[in-house]
Motif scaffolding. Structure first.
Motif, PDB file in Angstrom:
ATOM      1  N   UNK A 150       0.908  -1.228  -0.145  1.00  0.00           N
ATOM      2  CA  UNK A 150       0.106  -0.155  -0.120  1.00  0.00           C
ATOM      3  C   UNK A 150       0.644   1.398  -0.105  1.00  0.00           C
ATOM      4  N   UNK A 151       1.936   1.346   0.818  1.00  0.00           N
ATOM      5  CA  UNK A 151       2.943   2.396   0.832  1.00  0.00           C
ATOM      6  C   UNK A 151       3.667   2.670  -0.406  1.00  0.00           C
ATOM      7  N   UNK A 152       4.010   1.568  -0.983  1.00  0.00           N
ATOM      8  CA  UNK A 152       4.692   1.488  -2.456  1.00  0.00           C
ATOM      9  C   UNK A 152       3.514   1.994  -3.344  1.00  0.00           C
ATOM     10  N   UNK A 153       2.572   1.743  -3.574  1.00  0.00           N
ATOM     11  CA  UNK A 153       1.590   2.290  -4.237  1.00  0.00           C
ATOM     12  C   UNK A 153       1.272   3.578  -4.291  1.00  0.00           C
ATOM     13  N   UNK A 154       1.242   4.362  -2.790  1.00  0.00           N
ATOM     14  CA  UNK A 154       0.941   5.653  -2.702  1.00  0.00           C
ATOM     15  C   UNK A 154       2.306   6.337  -3.292  1.00  0.00           C
ATOM     16  N   UNK A 155       3.364   6.022  -3.037  1.00  0.00           N
ATOM     17  CA  UNK A 155       4.889   6.708  -3.530  1.00  0.00           C
ATOM     18  C   UNK A 155       4.824   6.490  -4.901  1.00  0.00           C
ATOM     19  N   UNK A 156       4.385   5.431  -5.552  1.00  0.00           N
ATOM     20  CA  UNK A 156       4.395   5.321  -7.000  1.00  0.00           C
ATOM     21  C   UNK A 156       3.549   6.202  -7.726  1.00  0.00           C
ATOM     22  N   UNK A 157       2.455   6.617  -7.220  1.00  0.00           N
ATOM     23  CA  UNK A 157       1.377   7.591  -7.835  1.00  0.00           C
ATOM     24  C   UNK A 157       1.756   8.744  -7.458  1.00  0.00           C
ATOM     25  N   UNK A 158       2.770   9.104  -6.402  1.00  0.00           N
ATOM     26  CA  UNK A 158       3.104  10.350  -6.241  1.00  0.00           C
ATOM     27  C   UNK A 158       4.348  10.739  -6.972  1.00  0.00           C
ATOM     28  N   UNK A 159       4.834   9.852  -7.780  1.00  0.00           N
ATOM     29  CA  UNK A 159       5.845  10.097  -8.739  1.00  0.00           C
ATOM     30  C   UNK A 159       7.297   9.771  -8.214  1.00  0.00           C
ATOM     31  N   UNK A 160       7.381   8.991  -7.210  1.00  0.00           N
ATOM     32  CA  UNK A 160       8.663   8.541  -6.705  1.00  0.00           C
ATOM     33  C   UNK A 160       9.319   7.686  -7.601  1.00  0.00           C
ATOM     34  N   UNK A 161      10.602   7.475  -7.756  1.00  0.00           N
ATOM     35  CA  UNK A 161      11.240   6.989  -8.742  1.00  0.00           C
ATOM     36  C   UNK A 161      11.247   4.999  -8.301  1.00  0.00           C
ATOM     37  N   UNK A 162      10.060   4.614  -8.386  1.00  0.00           N
ATOM     38  CA  UNK A 162       9.933   3.140  -7.862  1.00  0.00           C
ATOM     39  C   UNK A 162       9.596   2.512  -8.988  1.00  0.00           C
ATOM     40  N   UNK A 163      10.149   1.365  -9.342  1.00  0.00           N
ATOM     41  CA  UNK A 163       9.761   0.474 -10.668  1.00  0.00           C
ATOM     42  C   UNK A 163       9.685  -0.829 -10.413  1.00  0.00           C
ATOM     43  N   UNK A 164       8.597  -1.536 -10.073  1.00  0.00           N
ATOM     44  CA  UNK A 164       8.891  -2.821  -9.724  1.00  0.00           C
ATOM     45  C   UNK A 164       9.359  -3.770 -10.778  1.00  0.00           C
ATOM     46  N   UNK A 165       9.917  -4.819 -10.628  1.00  0.00           N
ATOM     47  CA  UNK A 165      10.539  -5.692 -11.794  1.00  0.00           C
ATOM     48  C   UNK A 165      10.095  -6.910 -11.669  1.00  0.00           C
ATOM     49  N   UNK A 166      10.394  -7.607 -12.834  1.00  0.00           N
ATOM     50  CA  UNK A 166      10.026  -9.162 -12.882  1.00  0.00           C
ATOM     51  C   UNK A 166      10.248 -10.132 -11.863  1.00  0.00           C
TER      52      UNK A 166
END
Length: 287
Positions: A150-166
């Motif tokens: 949930x935290x990862x999704x929040x920061x992702x939509x806030x534009x944080x440099x997060x990129x889940x990988x395979x």
């Protein structure tokens, strides 16, 4: 008391004998006692927070509080770099992973001492108890993992440099790896505490030191090159870094490091199971 020959001559459904080999892991017997494993899992989950006000909410509050403290101390005061990730997310990732491992170690490290009363009265595979502890801690881990996602999704939509990988597909393997390491370490220590009770008091301190030797509050990229070999010997290093890389796209995914971690984990697990099997036959004389 009947000897083995007399026992074999009669129609016994089960014959209990002491293990005669150093490494004798009877997986079939553990499977037959699977109902008991899940009964212990239920007991652990119910008993921990049975008389608390917040109950299971503590599963979520613990990583939240720890993340706030780490963010203030290591992020704002010490200003330790986090490889470009939001500090709160960086620390929470390490905390969730470490909480599961440390929970497995500390909960299984006193298996013989805590369960001496029941072990002395009824027979069942003694490995059932630490296995149930590892499983119950895994359920806690999944709850905290949902919070982390949930935290990862929040920061992702806030534009944080997060990129889940395979590599997220390999997360179940990482969890099994971590469980095996926690189980092996815990039952190894548990076997020693039957004779050396000082370990009971030292385990909490040692686990805390182990955390600071693991890239939980700092990325491995910040470790000086001359100490890289030393931190590589820590099997939790590869687990934390791989988990962070799979989920956030930042971290170190080194197959050599992972291979070394798996090798060390298998060695610790083999030694732990072997020593556990030897000690369980005589521990009632020393506990």
């Amino acid at each position: 008391m009947k000897n083995n020959n007399e026992a074999k001559g009669e129609n016994w459904t089960t014959v209990l004998e002491a293990q005669r080999t150093w490494f004798d892991l009877n997986l079939l017997e553990l499977w037959r006692y699977r109902d008991l494993i899940f009964l212990f899992v239920r007991r652990d989950l119910v008993a921990i927070y049975k008389q608390t006000i917040l109950g299971p909410l503590w599963y979520l509050l613990q990583p939240l509080f720890a993340t706030v403290v780490f963010t203030v101390i290591f992020g704002e005061i010490a200003r330790i770099p986090t490889d470009g990730l939001p500090p709160a997310l960086f620390y929470m990732t390490g905390i969730v992973v470490w909480n599961y491992f440390s929970g497995c170690v500390t909960s299984t490290s006193d298996t013989f001492v805590t369960n001496a009363a029941i072990f002395g009265k009824v027979y069942f595979p003694r490995l059932v108890v630490p296995l149930s502890t590892v499983i119950s801690n895994m359920l806690t881990f999944f709850v905290q993992l949902v919070l982390l996602l949930g935290f990862s999704g929040y920061f992702y939509f806030k534009g944080a440099p997060i990129q889940p990988t395979m590599w997220l597909l390999l997360m179940p393997a990482l969890i099994i790896h971590m469980a095996a390491l926690g189980l092996g370490t815990g039952i190894f220590i548990s076997s020693l505490t039957t004779k050396y009770r000082d370990l009971t008091f030292a385990i909490g301190f040692c686990v805390q030191l182990w955390m600071y030797a693991t890239p939980v509050v700092y990325p491995i990229s910040q470790v000086p090159e001359k100490w890289q070999w030393l931190i590589s010997l820590n099997p939790m290093t590869a687990i934390v870094e791989s988990f962070r890389y799979a989920l956030l796209g930042k971290g170190t995914l080194d197959f050599g490091l992972i291979g070394m971690s798996i090798t060390i984990t298998l060695i610790i697990l083999a030694i732990g199971v072997t020593l556990f099997g030897r000690i369980e036959k005589t521990f009632m004389d020393t506990v």
